[in-house]
Scaffold this active site. Structure first.
Site, PDB file in Angstrom:
ATOM      1  N   LYS A 192      -5.767 -11.083 -10.272  1.00  0.00           N
ATOM      2  CA  LYS A 192      -6.814  -9.541 -10.119  1.00  0.00           C
ATOM      3  C   LYS A 192      -6.527  -9.208 -11.449  1.00  0.00           C
ATOM      4  O   LYS A 192      -5.400  -8.498 -11.821  1.00  0.00           O
ATOM      5  CB  LYS A 192      -6.810  -9.004  -8.937  1.00  0.00           C
ATOM      6  N   SER A 225      -9.595  -4.839   0.086  1.00  0.00           N
ATOM      7  CA  SER A 225     -10.049  -5.277  -0.932  1.00  0.00           C
ATOM      8  C   SER A 225      -9.456  -6.714  -1.330  1.00  0.00           C
ATOM      9  O   SER A 225      -9.973  -7.549  -1.944  1.00  0.00           O
ATOM     10  CB  SER A 225      -9.521  -4.463  -2.431  1.00  0.00           C
ATOM     11  N   SER A 232     -12.781  -5.092  -3.296  1.00  0.00           N
ATOM     12  CA  SER A 232     -12.854  -5.406  -4.767  1.00  0.00           C
ATOM     13  C   SER A 232     -12.114  -6.264  -5.407  1.00  0.00           C
ATOM     14  O   SER A 232     -12.751  -6.659  -6.450  1.00  0.00           O
ATOM     15  CB  SER A 232     -11.938  -4.111  -5.490  1.00  0.00           C
TER      16      SER A 232
END
Lengths: 95, 476
Positions: free
Chosen positions: B82, B181, B157
Site C-alpha cells: 500500500k 481499510s 482504503s
C-alpha cells in the site's frame, strides 16, 4: 447550519486555505456530519473506567541515549526539503 | 509450469517450487510483472510498479535459494505494498498530491522484515488519500476498479492492495486498517484480509492517519498466506513505542464446542438481505461442524460511527499538521510569507476528504467544543471496549458481516460523505476496542464477493486464523 465565518475560522486555525466553492461545500458537509454526532447525546454515560492490565504492553520509555544512524539517512531527510542551504532547511523569515 | 498456474500458487506452493527448482523467483516475478502490464490498465491497482527493484530482489532471492541452504518462506515471493508504507528509494504518495513526488528516505519496519526474508516488492498500490475512505475514490490519482465487476468500487482504503491480490498481480499485499481499510476491500474483492490487534505490528514508516487506531496487516489469497505474512511482520519494534512484546504462535482451535458470538445489532436494519443470508449460512456451517452459536448484544454499536468519526478527524488534524510545505511534500514557495506557505501548500496539496477531516477534527478539539465531542467520544470508546470485553467472557470469537452491502457502483456515494462513513458500521467498533479481526470470502451475490468477519480477543490472531482456515474449506 454552520456559518461561513465559522468554517473560515476553523480553516484558519487548521492553516488551510479554502476556495469559495470549498467553503460552501464544507459548510454543508460539516453541518451534516456534526448533526449526525447529536446521536451521542442519547448515549449512556461512562460510570467507571475499568483498568485493563495488558500483559503485552511494557513500559514504553527508553534510555535517553544517542542512537547512531547513518549519515545517508540525514542526507535523505534534508534532501526532501523544498528549500535548503547546505545541510539546513531554509524557512522564510518570520521577523 | 504454465503461466496461469504460477499466478495461482500460494506462498508455500511457491516455496516448494523454488526448492524443487521448478521455477526461479526471477521467472515468477516476471510472470507477475507481465500480469500487471496486461491487466492494470483496466484495474488501476498500482500507483507505481517497482520493476527494477523487483527484478533485483528476485535475483538476490534466487542466489539464496541456489545456495542449497534452508531459506525463509517469503524468500522470492512477489508482493505489493500500500502506498502509505515507506519503501526506501521509491515514491510513497499516500494517494495525495501533497506527496506526489515524495521519495521514501527509509524503510518501514514491516518492509525491513520483508526484505530480511528476501521478499520481492512489485510496486505500490492505490488507496484513498491518506487512507481516508471506503472506495479508493478519494485517491488523488485514480479509482481502483473491482476486479469482479469493473463498474464497482474495490473498497477502501486499501483498494489497490485487495484488487492486486484478487487479480493475481501479487501473491500478497501489505495494507493498513484504521476503521476497516483492510477488511472492507478484502470483502469487496473476495480475498483474505487481517487487521491485527492494536500493537501487534509496528507502524514505523506507515504514513499516519489516526495513530490510536492505525494497524498494518496482510491481504492474501488464503488464510495460510495471511498467517505466514503476519508471523513475519508482527512483534516488538523499538521504533514504535505502541508495538507489543508479542510472539505469534500457531494454535489449532477446533470448531467443535467453539463458542461463536453473533451480535444482534449487526443483523439489524440496513443490512442487505442477500449479505445476511450468506453470513447466516456461514454461521450455520460452523454450527454444523460442532460450534455453539451464542446470541450476544453489543449495545453501543449505534454510537460507534459517531465516536469513530470524532476521534479519527481529531487525530487527523494533529497528524496532518506535519504537512506544512517546509520539510517535505508539496510546497508553495512563491507565497509572500511563512503563514502563506502553510496556508497555500496545504490548500493545494490536500484533497476534499483530508480537508473535511482536518476541519471536523479542528472543530471537535477547539475551545468550547472539546467536552461535547472529543471527551464524549473517548467515553463512548471506553464503553465500546467494555461491551466487547463482556462478550468475550461468554464467547471465543464473534462472527458478523464485514459490510452491510456488497461493492457499490463507482460514483454512487461520492457526493455524500456521511453515507461513506456509515460503511464502517461493522468494522470500526472493534477498532475502537483495539481488537483483531479478519475478513474471509463467504459467498457471492452475482459476481460480487461477500466477506465474513471473524473478531477475536486481544492477541488471539492465532484463534481467528485457525477458525477461518477450517471455514475456508467449507465456504469454497
Amino acid at each position: 447550519m454552520i456559518s461561513k465565518e465559522e468554517v473560515l475560522k476553523i480553516a484558519k486555525l487548521a492553516r488551510l486555505e479554502l476556495t469559495e466553492i470549498e467553503v460552501e461545500k464544507m459548510q454543508k458537509d460539516l453541518s451534516s456530519v456534526l448533526d449526525y454526532f447529536d446521536i451521542l447525546k442519547n448515549a449512556p454515560k461512562l460510570k467507571k473506567q475499568k483498568e485493563v492490565k495488558d500483559k503485552h504492553q511494557n513500559n514504553s520509555l527508553r534510555m535517553d541515549e544517542v542512537i547512531t544512524m547513518p549519515a545517508s539517512l540525514a542526507n535523505n531527510l534534508i534532501g526532501l526539503a523544498p528549500d535548503k542551504k547546505e545541510d539546513y532547511i531554509k524557512v522564510k523569515s518570520i521577523l | 509450469m504454465r503461466q496461469m498456474d504460477i499466478l495461482d500458487l500460494t506462498i508455500v506452493q511457491l516455496h516448494e517450487g523454488f526448492k524443487k527448482k521448478q521455477f526461479t523467483s526471477v521467472e515468477v516475478t516476471k510472470e507477475y510483472l507481465g500480469q500487471i502490464k496486461k491487466t492494470d490498465s483496466k484495474i488501476h491497482a498500482f500507483l507505481t510498479v517497482t520493476e527494477n527493484l523487483a527484478l533485483e530482489q528476485a535475483k538476490k532471492a534466487d542466489e539464496i535459494i541456489a545456495s542449497g541452504n534452508d531459506f525463509p518462506l517469503l524468500c522470492g515471493i512477489p508482493c505489493s505494498i500500500k502506498d502509505a508504507i515507506l519503501v526506501q528509494g521509491e515514491k510513497a504518495t499516500a494517494g495525495s498530491k501533497m506527496l506526489e513526488n515524495y521519495v521514501a528516505p527509509y524503510d518501514a519496519t514491516v518492509i525491513k522484515r520483508l526484505k530480511e526474508q528476501g521478499a520481492v516488492i512489485l510496486g505500490k498500490t492505490n488507496l484513498d488519500e491518506f487512507a481516508m475512505g471506503v472506495s479508493t475514490e478519494n485517491s488523488a490519482f485514480k479509482v481502483t476498479k473491482n476486479p469482479h465487476d469493473l463498474t464497482k468500487v474495490s473498497g477502501g482504503s486499501s483498494g489497490g492492495s485487495a484488487a492486486s491480490v484478487a487479480s493475481k498481480q501479487a501473491v500478497f499485499s501489505l495494507a493498513s486498517d484504521t476503521g476497516g481499510s483492510i477488511r472492507l476491500p478484502a470483502s469487496f474483492c473476495g480475498v483474505v484480509g487481517l487487521n491485527p490487534t492494536y500493537g501487534a505490528v509496528s507502524r514505523h514508516g506507515l504514513i499516519a492517519m489516526a495513530s490510536s487506531l492505525d494497524q498494518i496487516g496482510p491481504i492474501a489469497k488464503t488464510i495460510e498466506d495471511a498467517k505466514i505474512v503476519f508471523d513475519v511482520i508482527s512483534g516488538k519494534d523499538s521504533m514504535d513505542s505502541t508495538s507489543a512484546d508479542y510472539k505469534f504462535e500457531t494454535k489449532e482451535v477446533s470448531l467443535k464446542d467453539l463458542k461463536i458470538g453473533v451480535p444482534k445489532e449487526y443483523f439489524a436494519e440496513g443490512l442487505d438481505p442477500q449479505v445476511e443470508k450468506i453470513i447466516k449460512e456461514a454461521i450455520k456451517k460452523a454450527e454444523d461442524a460442532g460450534a455453539k452459536i451464542v446470541p450476544i448484544s453489543l449495545s453501543m454499536t449505534n454510537y460507534a460511527i459517531a465516536c469513530y468519526y470524532i476521534i479519527v478527524p481529531s487525530e487527523v488534524s494533529a497528524n496532518l499538521a506535519r504537512f506544512d510545505g517546509i520539510k517535505y511534500g508539496k510546497s508553495q514557495q512563491d507565497a509572500p510569507n511563512l503563514l502563506d506557505v502553510y496556508l497555500k501548500s496545504r490548500g493545494v496539496g490536500f484533497g476534499v476528504e483530508p480537508k473535511r477531516r482536518i476541519l471536523i477534527g479542528t472543530y471537535a478539539l477547539s475551545s468550547g467544543y472539546y467536552d461535547a465531542y472529543y471527551k464524549k467520544a473517548q467515553e463512548i470508546k471506553e464503553l465500546i471496549k467494555q461491551d466487547f470485553a463482556q462478550s468475550f467472557e461468554k464467547v471465543d470469537v464473534i462472527f458478523s458481516p464485514v459490510s452491510p452491502i456488497p461493492a457499490f457502483n463507482i460514483g454512487e456515494k461520492s457526493s455524500d460523505p456521511l453515507a461513506m462513513y456509515l460503511m464502517d458500521i461493522y468494522t470500526c467498533p472493534l477498532k475502537l476496542a483495539g481488537l483483531p479481526a479478519l475478513s474471509i470470502p463467504a459467498g457471492r451475490i452475482g459476481k460480487l464477493p461477500v466477506g465474513l468477519q471473524i473478531i477475536g480477543n486481544y492477541f488471539e490472531e492465532n484463534t481467528i486464523l485457525s477458525v477461518a482456515s477450517q471455514l475456508e474449506k467449507m465456504l469454497l
